[in-house]
Enzyme design. Structure first.
Site, PDB file in Angstrom:
ATOM      1  N   GLY A 191       0.820  -1.208   0.000  1.00 41.32           N
ATOM      2  CA  GLY A 191       0.000   0.000   0.000  1.00 41.32           C
ATOM      3  C   GLY A 191       0.847   1.247   0.000  1.00 41.32           C
ATOM      4  N   ALA A 194       4.119   6.823   2.759  1.00 43.92           N
ATOM      5  CA  ALA A 194       5.295   6.112   2.270  1.00 43.92           C
ATOM      6  C   ALA A 194       4.814   4.868   1.539  1.00 43.92           C
ATOM      7  CB  ALA A 194       6.226   5.752   3.427  1.00 43.92           C
ATOM      8  N   VAL A 197       4.902   0.890   1.059  1.00 43.99           N
ATOM      9  CA  VAL A 197       5.169  -0.294   1.879  1.00 43.99           C
ATOM     10  C   VAL A 197       5.212  -1.507   0.955  1.00 43.99           C
ATOM     11  CG1 VAL A 197       4.448  -1.688   3.850  1.00 43.99           C
ATOM     12  CG2 VAL A 197       3.966   0.764   3.825  1.00 43.99           C
ATOM     13  N   LYS A 247       9.511  -0.306   4.310  1.00 44.99           N
ATOM     14  CA  LYS A 247       8.893   1.004   4.107  1.00 44.99           C
ATOM     15  C   LYS A 247       9.974   1.958   3.620  1.00 44.99           C
ATOM     16  CE  LYS A 247       5.554   2.570   6.532  1.00 44.99           C
ATOM     17  NZ  LYS A 247       4.641   3.112   7.566  1.00 44.99           N
ATOM     18  N   ASP A 284       3.263  10.088  15.843  1.00 45.46           N
ATOM     19  CA  ASP A 284       2.309   9.862  14.747  1.00 45.46           C
ATOM     20  C   ASP A 284       1.467   8.612  15.014  1.00 45.46           C
ATOM     21  OD1 ASP A 284       1.030  10.495  12.384  1.00 45.46           O
ATOM     22  OD2 ASP A 284       2.421   9.349  11.147  1.00 45.46           O
TER      23      ASP A 284
END
Length: 433
Positions: free
Chosen positions: A20, A24, A26, A41, A133
């Protein structure tokens, strides 16, 4: 998933596919030396040397952490044309996918998520690592054989890079809906309190299906920031049938506090409140599932019963006193019957013993022969030897006046043993004066 070719080369790994893209890209890959499945990643960096140095330091710390609620960082490569991080493969998915499928999580699953995130905080915060995050995309899960979900926190330290970086599309990397108020005012001066605020937003979304403040609902960035900085979160709206434990409501209010100095930011306190919320949830569920005990008789109750056990209704009574009085009545009846039986047995045995061991003498002995004209003799209650001896005497002394037998003597005359035959019968040779 088919293999995807990339221009970027990842030495030592076989790329199996793309998982996905968000902030970033992956990738799913296999480590060629060990055969382990991993997640890679990679992202574009455009930041200063100090931020890059800090990220390298925190990433190195992450490679040393071994914790069941933290996704292990296997390798960090920052000196590549396309820097990347290699993490362990989690076969489940992320929390965002789960919320998309279900709409929201139930209260027990949310409490379980919170307890496991608290364990992750215990692993990273003492090492000086602030996530910055925390959001559903960075919380992974794997299903357990029991049906429960095991949650893991991932993407540590990446947010520090994102604060000064741009994606390949040129958009900001900050996830505004989960950012704490201080991240808008002083991004470089945040502490562990910012992770607790973001976790509170995740709790809110898990329970209600929506975040407290959304960019989509605001007319612009300025309006959204004003809500985050000054407006209290809207009241939590649970789906029908869900019970919000008071301790979980306390966690939501304390973690979403605007001032970081007043915010809940102690992991032990968070764990304690989550444990209390779990107990409150269990008590509420058991109370709703508990049924009234089925009685052997139907009584009128203050609440209606949909399916009564019997058609005959009795007036309202107190079951406990009735049961107690009936019990005492049964015991009293048993005692009375036992006493009567004991008395009957006692008197029967007493009568039998009297008949076996004693011979009653119903003979009324007359007074002195000089004063009594006749002698009373009862031949019916003496022993056989005594009767034979007296019969012989009566036959030899025919001229003796007849002896009158008393028939009016009461039955309660004194009972004595059989008298000696030599002194009981008055001398027949004595005659009345």
């Amino acid at each position: 998933m088919p293999t995807v070719s990339f221009n970027t080369h990842f030495p030592g790994y076989e790329i199996l596919g793309e998982l996905g893209r968000s902030n970033a890209r992956v990738l799913k890959a296999r480590h060629l030396e060990t055969g382990d499945l991993v997640a890679i990643k990679h992202f574009a960096l455009n930041t200063d040397a100090e931020t890059l140095r800090r990220f390298r330091f925190e990433s190195q710390l992450m490679t040393d952490i071994r914790h069941p609620n933290v996704v292990r960082v296997r390798e960090v490569q920052l000196d590549m044309p396309m820097p990347f991080i290699v993490m362990e493969w989690i076969e489940g998915g992320n929390l965002r996918t789960l919320l998309t499928e279900r709409g929201h999580l139930d209260v027990p699953t949310t409490i379980r998520l919170g307890l496991q995130m608290a364990e992750a905080f215990k692993a990273i915060h003492p090492k000086g690592i602030i996530h910055r995050d925390i959001k559903p995309e960075n919380i992974l899960y794997r299903p357990l054989p029991s049906g429960e979900l095991h949650f893991l926190l991932t993407d540590f330290g990446v947010a520090r890079l994102r604060e000064q970086s741009q994606t390949m599309t040129g958009q900001s990397l900050m996830t505004y809906e989960y950012a704490s108020p201080e991240q808008f005012d002083n991004p470089k001066g945040v502490d562990v309190a910012t992770d607790y605020y973001s976790l509170g937003v995740v709790f809110y979304e898990c329970l209600s299906g929506r975040v407290p403040f959304s960019m989509a609902d605001s007319t612009g960035m300025a309006t959204f920031m004003n809500q985050v900085l000054r407006t209290s979160p809207p009241d939590l709206q649970l789906t029908a049938g869900q019970y919000l434990p008071p301790s979980l409501d306390t966690i939501l209010r304390w973690t979403l506090t605007k001032n970081p100095a007043e915010r809940l930011s102690d992991v032990d306190e968070l764990t304690l409140l989550l444990g209390q919320a779990n107990v409150e949830q269990l008590q509420a569920s058991r109370t709703s599932e508990r049924r009234a005990p089925v009685s052997t008789r139907t009584v009128a109750a203050p609440v209606s019963v949909s399916q009564p056990q019997e058609t005959t209704y009795l007036p309202p009574v107190d079951d406990e006193p009735v049961a107690s009085s009936n019990w005492w009545a049964v015991v009293l009846g048993v005692v009375v019957v036992g006493v009567l039986i004991a008395l009957a047995v006692y008197y029967t045995n007493l009568r039998n013993m009297a008949n076996r061991k004693f011979v009653p003498d119903s003979t009324a002995t007359a007074g002195d022969s000089s004063e009594t004209p006749s002698v009373t003799n009862d031949t019916t209650t003496t022993s056989s030897d005594y009767l034979m001896e007296e019969s012989a005497r009566d036959s030899s002394e025919a001229d003796t006046p007849p002896v009158s037998t008393s028939t009016t003597e009461p039955a309660t005359t004194t009972v004595t043993t059989a008298p000696d035959s030599t002194n009981t019968v008055p001398d027949s040779t004595q005659t009345n004066n």
